[in-house]
Design a protein around this motif. Sequence first.
Motif, PDB file in Angstrom:
ATOM      1  N   GLN A   1       0.639  -1.035   0.094  1.00  0.00           N
ATOM      2  CA  GLN A   1       0.162   0.074   0.288  1.00  0.00           C
ATOM      3  C   GLN A   1       0.547   1.414   0.368  1.00  0.00           C
ATOM      4  O   GLN A   1       1.419   0.880   0.543  1.00  0.00           O
ATOM      5  CB  GLN A   1      -0.902  -0.115   0.989  1.00  0.00           C
ATOM      6  CG  GLN A   1      -1.853   1.564   0.980  1.00  0.00           C
ATOM      7  CD  GLN A   1      -2.453   1.627   2.380  1.00  0.00           C
ATOM      8  OE1 GLN A   1      -2.073   1.760   3.382  1.00  0.00           O
ATOM      9  NE2 GLN A   1      -4.177   0.961   2.473  1.00  0.00           N
ATOM     10  N   ILE A   2       0.657   1.822  -1.058  1.00  0.00           N
ATOM     11  CA  ILE A   2       1.514   3.321  -0.909  1.00  0.00           C
ATOM     12  C   ILE A   2       0.920   4.314  -0.889  1.00  0.00           C
ATOM     13  O   ILE A   2      -0.081   5.038  -1.180  1.00  0.00           O
ATOM     14  CB  ILE A   2       2.337   3.595  -2.711  1.00  0.00           C
ATOM     15  CG1 ILE A   2       2.887   2.304  -3.301  1.00  0.00           C
ATOM     16  CG2 ILE A   2       2.789   4.195  -2.991  1.00  0.00           C
ATOM     17  CD1 ILE A   2       3.237   2.617  -4.831  1.00  0.00           C
ATOM     18  N   VAL A   3       2.072   6.029  -0.170  1.00  0.00           N
ATOM     19  CA  VAL A   3       1.666   6.190   0.530  1.00  0.00           C
ATOM     20  C   VAL A   3       1.528   7.758  -0.042  1.00  0.00           C
ATOM     21  O   VAL A   3       3.150   8.102  -0.564  1.00  0.00           O
ATOM     22  CB  VAL A   3       1.279   6.838   2.000  1.00  0.00           C
ATOM     23  CG1 VAL A   3       1.114   8.112   2.674  1.00  0.00           C
ATOM     24  CG2 VAL A   3       0.327   5.053   2.792  1.00  0.00           C
ATOM     25  N   ALA A   4       0.773   8.503  -1.357  1.00  0.00           N
ATOM     26  CA  ALA A   4       1.676   9.197  -2.053  1.00  0.00           C
ATOM     27  C   ALA A   4       1.111  10.861  -1.181  1.00  0.00           C
ATOM     28  O   ALA A   4       0.676  11.045  -0.039  1.00  0.00           O
ATOM     29  CB  ALA A   4       0.785  10.066  -2.934  1.00  0.00           C
ATOM     30  N   PRO A   5       2.176  11.415  -2.016  1.00  0.00           N
ATOM     31  CA  PRO A   5       3.016  13.366  -0.902  1.00  0.00           C
ATOM     32  C   PRO A   5       1.292  13.595  -0.487  1.00  0.00           C
ATOM     33  O   PRO A   5       1.476  14.531   0.550  1.00  0.00           O
ATOM     34  CB  PRO A   5       3.140  13.761  -1.492  1.00  0.00           C
ATOM     35  CG  PRO A   5       3.735  12.623  -2.050  1.00  0.00           C
ATOM     36  CD  PRO A   5       3.462  11.716  -2.230  1.00  0.00           C
ATOM     37  N   ASN A   6      -0.066  13.471  -0.962  1.00  0.00           N
ATOM     38  CA  ASN A   6      -1.076  14.530  -0.724  1.00  0.00           C
ATOM     39  C   ASN A   6      -2.017  13.848   0.151  1.00  0.00           C
ATOM     40  O   ASN A   6      -3.356  13.888   0.239  1.00  0.00           O
ATOM     41  CB  ASN A   6      -1.554  14.210  -2.257  1.00  0.00           C
ATOM     42  CG  ASN A   6      -1.806  12.910  -2.942  1.00  0.00           C
ATOM     43  OD1 ASN A   6      -1.534  12.048  -2.758  1.00  0.00           O
ATOM     44  ND2 ASN A   6      -2.481  13.426  -4.625  1.00  0.00           N
ATOM     45  N   GLY A   7      -1.666  12.113   0.436  1.00  0.00           N
ATOM     46  CA  GLY A   7      -2.010  11.282   1.423  1.00  0.00           C
ATOM     47  C   GLY A   7      -3.011   9.959   0.696  1.00  0.00           C
ATOM     48  O   GLY A   7      -3.433   9.288   1.051  1.00  0.00           O
ATOM     49  N   LYS A   8      -3.379  10.347  -0.514  1.00  0.00           N
ATOM     50  CA  LYS A   8      -3.789   9.514  -1.513  1.00  0.00           C
ATOM     51  C   LYS A   8      -2.811   8.082  -1.765  1.00  0.00           C
ATOM     52  O   LYS A   8      -1.502   7.906  -1.046  1.00  0.00           O
ATOM     53  CB  LYS A   8      -3.978   9.711  -2.853  1.00  0.00           C
ATOM     54  CG  LYS A   8      -5.019   8.651  -4.059  1.00  0.00           C
ATOM     55  CD  LYS A   8      -5.456   9.152  -4.953  1.00  0.00           C
ATOM     56  CE  LYS A   8      -6.228   8.419  -6.032  1.00  0.00           C
ATOM     57  NZ  LYS A   8      -6.805   9.142  -7.231  1.00  0.00           N
ATOM     58  N   ARG A   9      -3.979   6.857  -0.970  1.00  0.00           N
ATOM     59  CA  ARG A   9      -3.143   5.550  -1.482  1.00  0.00           C
ATOM     60  C   ARG A   9      -3.974   4.460  -2.249  1.00  0.00           C
ATOM     61  O   ARG A   9      -5.053   4.683  -3.579  1.00  0.00           O
ATOM     62  CB  ARG A   9      -3.744   4.744   0.069  1.00  0.00           C
ATOM     63  CG  ARG A   9      -3.392   5.871   1.941  1.00  0.00           C
ATOM     64  CD  ARG A   9      -3.933   5.146   2.614  1.00  0.00           C
ATOM     65  NE  ARG A   9      -3.445   6.188   3.171  1.00  0.00           N
ATOM     66  CZ  ARG A   9      -3.065   5.541   5.289  1.00  0.00           C
ATOM     67  NH1 ARG A   9      -2.308   4.326   5.056  1.00  0.00           N
ATOM     68  NH2 ARG A   9      -2.527   6.446   5.538  1.00  0.00           N
TER      69      ARG A   9
END
Length: 482
Positions: free
Chosen positions: A437-445
């Motif tokens: 599960q990747i968490v992007a800088p904007n918080g989107k997963r």
Amino acid sequence: MKKIFSKHLYKEALRQGLAIGIIFTALFLLVSVIKFVDVFNRIELFNFYNSTSSSITVKENNFNQSYFLSFYVLAPLLVFQLFGFLTKRSHSDFYHSVPYTRVCLYLSNFAGILTWILIAVVIPAIVCLPAYYILASTTHFLYIDLPGVLLLLFNTFAASMITSGIAAIALSITGMYFPALMISALILFLPKILIYFMTNQIRVLLPFMTQYSFETLDFLQYSIPSSILNWFFPFAKNISWYTSIESGIYSFCAGIFYIGLGCLLFKRRRSEIAGQSAPNKVLQYLYCTAVGLAVSTIPLGLLFSDGISLLVVFLYGITVLICLAYEFITTHKLQSFKKALVSVAAVAILNVMISVIIFGSCRILQSQEIEVAGFRTNEQLIELRDKTPTEEELLIKDIVIDDPALCQMVEDALNRTRTNGKNIDIKSVDIRTSTIQIVAPNGKRYYRNIIFTQKEFYLLDKYWENNGTYNQNIYEEIIGNK
């Protein structure tokens, strides 16, 4: 003229549904009693052998295994019984001429339908739960999970609201039982079939995509009546409808929506369409096309996986025959075969459009670059698995790994997998595949299947040795157990 609700119509609805309601109430009660007798006999066996390790828990998954009939059979039957006048012109004219508004007629009938569903579902619980509690007071082998049983009752009723509402919609837009039954099935299953079909094809074409990558479409999994499709889609999330409060809440809200939509369509319905398969030719083409589209997903899926073959051609031929058969059954006219060709052409066009959507989505996802600001590994994603998590997995499940070097390593592995995924030998001993599960800088997963080298996987495992949060959790766990 009564505008909203009529006690007289409500009592008449109860009377008309009496036979069906009693039959299913008796059936559900019989199954519950048989289950109780089985539990009683097993406890007697435990007592006879003086067992010390055995126990029985009465809960949502074993209280009454026949409750699924409530939303697959009982609810549609009651709707067809009480709104059956919509299929006969003389009966339809009579009911539409009574001194009640259509809203009043609809809501009063539906109150009777929901009352019988509630009676059929609740009576077995009212009868058997006290018996279980009396039995439990005499033995230490029996436990009753009351919240679980109540959740089962709620979810069953909520699911029945969906199917009854859909059946009312189908009868309101058709004038015959067979088309109404087909439209009910299409409304209930076709959206899920198409979404599951397209997302699965994307997963086949893009190995780095996982079944959890399409979270925005996951709302369909909570529709309890359509959960039967999970048997045919092994890649779908497996959520037990009787244990999921989310499924119950979603189904209850969806049921209210469908019942409300059915009321709106019933109010606008013309009495003249009773006995007709559709109010007009456009809707008849639409219904026939929907039937053909649902069937065509089978050969289309084979076309994606195996290419053109005799089996694919044969199955597309079956699709054409089904469209022709539906048109003939609903219109009873041989001339309708020519009209059905319009629906066949529409199915072919829709197959092409679905293919374009799938390949277009693949191109977009293939080129999508995701910056990794944090991630969770497969062993942390315990919410995605059915098995009971270990104590260690519980300690790390909420930790997001944000180490810059590891995040860059995961991003590089993702890009490598995204670019060369199909060309990598997944059976090689030098690589490991893991769901991340990747968490992007904007918080989107994002959920992705990523192929790591053994060295990269070793670094992921090594990370926990020096993680302060993880070590603090272990320390608190040790102190708490002392």
